[in-house]
Scaffold this motif. Structure first.
Motif, PDB file in Angstrom:
ATOM      1  N   SER A   3      15.442  -4.739  -0.076  1.00 38.20           N
ATOM      2  CA  SER A   3      15.729  -3.397   0.434  1.00 38.20           C
ATOM      3  C   SER A   3      15.693  -2.373  -0.701  1.00 38.20           C
ATOM      4  CB  SER A   3      17.099  -3.390   1.110  1.00 38.20           C
ATOM      5  OG  SER A   3      17.462  -2.084   1.491  1.00 38.20           O
ATOM      6  N   ALA A   4      16.304  -2.718  -1.843  1.00 38.55           N
ATOM      7  CA  ALA A   4      16.317  -1.808  -2.994  1.00 38.55           C
ATOM      8  C   ALA A   4      14.912  -1.622  -3.558  1.00 38.55           C
ATOM      9  CB  ALA A   4      17.254  -2.346  -4.068  1.00 38.55           C
ATOM     10  N   LEU A   5      14.139  -2.714  -3.632  1.00 46.29           N
ATOM     11  CA  LEU A   5      12.783  -2.618  -4.171  1.00 46.29           C
ATOM     12  C   LEU A   5      11.869  -1.804  -3.258  1.00 46.29           C
ATOM     13  CD1 LEU A   5      12.254  -6.240  -5.545  1.00 46.29           C
ATOM     14  CD2 LEU A   5      12.271  -4.122  -6.892  1.00 46.29           C
ATOM     15  N   GLY A   6      12.079  -1.895  -1.940  1.00 42.31           N
ATOM     16  CA  GLY A   6      11.281  -1.098  -1.008  1.00 42.31           C
ATOM     17  C   GLY A   6      11.482   0.389  -1.228  1.00 42.31           C
ATOM     18  N   THR A   7      12.751   0.799  -1.416  1.00 42.79           N
ATOM     19  CA  THR A   7      13.042   2.202  -1.704  1.00 42.79           C
ATOM     20  C   THR A   7      12.501   2.603  -3.079  1.00 42.79           C
ATOM     21  OG1 THR A   7      15.081   1.925  -0.428  1.00 42.79           O
ATOM     22  CG2 THR A   7      14.884   3.933  -1.738  1.00 42.79           C
ATOM     23  N   TYR A   8      12.622   1.690  -4.033  1.00 40.64           N
ATOM     24  CA  TYR A   8      12.108   1.915  -5.392  1.00 40.64           C
ATOM     25  C   TYR A   8      10.594   2.155  -5.354  1.00 40.64           C
ATOM     26  CZ  TYR A   8      11.471   0.904 -10.409  1.00 40.64           C
ATOM     27  OH  TYR A   8      11.148   0.972 -11.748  1.00 40.64           O
ATOM     28  N   ARG A   9       9.885   1.350  -4.571  1.00 46.27           N
ATOM     29  CA  ARG A   9       8.431   1.494  -4.452  1.00 46.27           C
ATOM     30  C   ARG A   9       8.065   2.825  -3.803  1.00 46.27           C
ATOM     31  NH1 ARG A   9       4.625  -1.821  -0.295  1.00 46.27           N
ATOM     32  NH2 ARG A   9       2.600  -1.164  -1.086  1.00 46.27           N
ATOM     33  N   TYR A  10       8.841   3.233  -2.811  1.00 48.98           N
ATOM     34  CA  TYR A  10       8.593   4.524  -2.155  1.00 48.98           C
ATOM     35  C   TYR A  10       8.662   5.664  -3.162  1.00 48.98           C
ATOM     36  CZ  TYR A  10       9.966   8.825   0.228  1.00 48.98           C
ATOM     37  OH  TYR A  10      10.065  10.137   0.624  1.00 48.98           O
ATOM     38  N   HIS A  11       9.660   5.638  -4.049  1.00 54.27           N
ATOM     39  CA  HIS A  11       9.815   6.700  -5.036  1.00 54.27           C
ATOM     40  C   HIS A  11       8.680   6.697  -6.054  1.00 54.27           C
ATOM     41  CE1 HIS A  11      13.642   8.764  -4.303  1.00 54.27           C
ATOM     42  NE2 HIS A  11      14.021   7.647  -3.726  1.00 54.27           N
ATOM     43  N   GLY A  14       4.026   1.106  -8.399  1.00 53.77           N
ATOM     44  CA  GLY A  14       4.250   0.754  -7.000  1.00 53.77           C
ATOM     45  C   GLY A  14       3.592  -0.559  -6.625  1.00 53.77           C
ATOM     46  N   ARG A  15       2.358  -0.789  -7.115  1.00 49.26           N
ATOM     47  CA  ARG A  15       1.670  -2.052  -6.822  1.00 49.26           C
ATOM     48  C   ARG A  15       2.379  -3.224  -7.505  1.00 49.26           C
ATOM     49  NH1 ARG A  15      -2.931   1.359  -7.438  1.00 49.26           N
ATOM     50  NH2 ARG A  15      -3.196   0.715  -9.615  1.00 49.26           N
ATOM     51  N   LYS A  16       2.886  -2.995  -8.707  1.00 50.04           N
ATOM     52  CA  LYS A  16       3.631  -4.048  -9.409  1.00 50.04           C
ATOM     53  C   LYS A  16       4.903  -4.400  -8.641  1.00 50.04           C
ATOM     54  CE  LYS A  16       5.654  -5.127 -13.927  1.00 50.04           C
ATOM     55  NZ  LYS A  16       5.927  -4.598 -15.291  1.00 50.04           N
ATOM     56  N   THR A  17       5.572  -3.388  -8.107  1.00 46.09           N
ATOM     57  CA  THR A  17       6.788  -3.624  -7.308  1.00 46.09           C
ATOM     58  C   THR A  17       6.451  -4.399  -6.042  1.00 46.09           C
ATOM     59  OG1 THR A  17       7.745  -1.568  -8.155  1.00 46.09           O
ATOM     60  CG2 THR A  17       8.748  -2.496  -6.178  1.00 46.09           C
ATOM     61  N   MET A  33       8.016  -7.955  -4.754  1.00 45.79           N
ATOM     62  CA  MET A  33       8.581  -8.155  -3.421  1.00 45.79           C
ATOM     63  C   MET A  33       7.956  -9.362  -2.738  1.00 45.79           C
ATOM     64  SD  MET A  33       8.775  -4.144  -2.198  1.00 45.79           S
ATOM     65  CE  MET A  33       9.466  -4.514  -0.573  1.00 45.79           C
ATOM     66  N   GLN A  34       6.627  -9.523  -2.895  1.00 44.40           N
ATOM     67  CA  GLN A  34       5.952 -10.668  -2.293  1.00 44.40           C
ATOM     68  C   GLN A  34       6.449 -11.972  -2.902  1.00 44.40           C
ATOM     69  OE1 GLN A  34       4.183 -10.776   0.318  1.00 44.40           O
ATOM     70  NE2 GLN A  34       3.583 -12.924   0.215  1.00 44.40           N
ATOM     71  N   ALA A  35       6.665 -11.991  -4.211  1.00 42.36           N
ATOM     72  CA  ALA A  35       7.187 -13.193  -4.866  1.00 42.36           C
ATOM     73  C   ALA A  35       8.580 -13.540  -4.348  1.00 42.36           C
ATOM     74  CB  ALA A  35       7.219 -12.976  -6.375  1.00 42.36           C
ATOM     75  N   LEU A  36       9.403 -12.531  -4.115  1.00 40.54           N
ATOM     76  CA  LEU A  36      10.749 -12.776  -3.574  1.00 40.54           C
ATOM     77  C   LEU A  36      10.685 -13.313  -2.147  1.00 40.54           C
ATOM     78  CD1 LEU A  36      12.636  -9.622  -4.910  1.00 40.54           C
ATOM     79  CD2 LEU A  36      13.188 -11.999  -5.442  1.00 40.54           C
ATOM     80  N   ARG A  37       9.769 -12.792  -1.327  1.00 43.17           N
ATOM     81  CA  ARG A  37       9.623 -13.297   0.045  1.00 43.17           C
ATOM     82  C   ARG A  37       9.206 -14.766   0.037  1.00 43.17           C
ATOM     83  NH1 ARG A  37       6.690  -8.276   0.688  1.00 43.17           N
ATOM     84  NH2 ARG A  37       8.051  -6.693   1.613  1.00 43.17           N
TER      85      ARG A  37
END
Length: 348
Positions: free
Chosen positions: A288-296, A304-307, A311-315
């Protein structure tokens, strides 16, 4: 079931809005969805539908006047109609579909910044301000403007805590902000407004501009504070300037520092001693935090692509966890064939 069509915001300019159509008191009541005598009764009983309280908002104690019940219904309806009026490009809040990030992004690639706040913006907006807007700007009849003021103002001022206050205040003081905007534009500067937080930016912001802006604001009976001149570091990764909580660097918007801390704390919580269920919960919070971080940072930016990769690695890590929960019986299991006493049967 048929889905309701979402109401469109900012449909028409102010000159085409219902407020400029020579309304009578009955027309005003009909616009709100009430009868004239009901509005008059509501004005008489306004204290009954007003709750006053002091609340800590951010780091400040605010004196709130919150409309409740029927009065809140009227304020919500007024907000609905005012939100249909087109707003100027420099306004970012209150405005649907615009965020603090959008406000900060408006000033990307600028070098020097001037920011100031209007002190006690809502409480300093008096019932006279509201009446003057309704009578002189909207052109409402004096009795209609008076009824509107009685429905909205609490203790002789714009109520801090009403749903209509943010959008109505922007209309009441539109001429003041338009004048400031034209002044900035004439000097090749950008301006944005977030509630009562004014930001001006450019390659060079002259010192005398702040006094010219303050003269315009004082003319309307307001005071200014938190006046700051700042500059963005030109080097890559240089010092940012924070605009409404969002850092602006030389050529991009960064994530707020509080959000960066959330991401750091999220990774720190992924300790090796967690159970799989606890680890899944920690990963969900971090995603959730990384999704908002990527949006910013921007989805298509390198960061953003690195983030997105993180996120994919965490999933993938979450998908490998064993989230089976074994529920234990509440009491000991009786052996097969054990006789049940009469007092144990459920219908006794």
């Amino acid at each position: 079931m048929k889905r309701r069509k979402q109401q469109e915001y900012e449909r028409y300019p102010f000159s085409d809005s219902p407020w400029t159509q020579d309304l009578t008191q009955r027309d005003l009541a009909e616009l709100i969805g009430w009868k004239k005598h009901q509005l008059e009764a509501l004005v008489r009983d306004k204290e009954r539908y007003t709750r006053r309280k002091t609340e800590l908002i951010g780091s400040k104690l605010r004196d709130l006047a919150v409309p409740t019940g029927k009065l809140r219904t009227v304020h919500e309806r007024l907000k609905f109609h005012l939100n249909k009026i087109k707003q100027p490009t420099y306004l970012f809040s209150p405005r649907k579909g615009r965020s603090q990030r959008d406000n900060a992004e408006h000033h990307v690639e600028q070098v020097q910044f001037l920011s100031l706040d209007i002190k006690q913006f809502y409480p300093s907006t008096s019932d006279e301000h509201i009446f003057r807007w309704a009578y002189y700007v909207a052109g409402l009849r004096s009795d209609v403007a008076g009824l509107l003021v009685k429905l909205i103002a609490i203790d002789g001022k714009m109520p801090f805590g009403s749903p209509v206050s943010p959008v109505l205040t922007t209309h009441v003081h539109r001429s003041m902000f338009d004048e400031i905007y034209e002044l900035c534009r004439s000097q090749g500067l950008k301006m944005s407004l977030w509630v009562d937080d004014l930001t001006v930016s450019g390659q060079f912001v002259r010192g005398e501009l702040v006094e010219a802006i303050r003269v315009i604001i004082r003319r309307q009976g307001f005071k200014t504070h938190k006046i700051k001149f700042r500059s963005v570091g030109r080097a890559q990764g240089g010092r940012p300037v924070v605009v409404t909580g969002v850092p602006v660097r030389a050529r991009r918007v960064d994530a707020p520092f509080s959000l960066q801390k959330r991401v750091q704390d999220g990774y720190a919580k992924l300790r090796p001693d967690l159970t799989d269920v606890e680890r899944a919960q920690a990963i969900d919070s971090l995603l959730s935090a990384l999704g908002t971080y990527r949006y910013h940072l921007g989805r298509s930016s390198p960061e953003g692509r690195k983030t997105a990769d993180r996120m994919q690695a965490l999933r993938q890590r979450r998908a490998k966890l064993d989230l089976t929960v074994i529920t234990q019986p509440s009491g000991p299991i009786k052996p097969w064939g054990t006789t049940t006493r009469d007092s144990d049967v459920p219908w006794e």
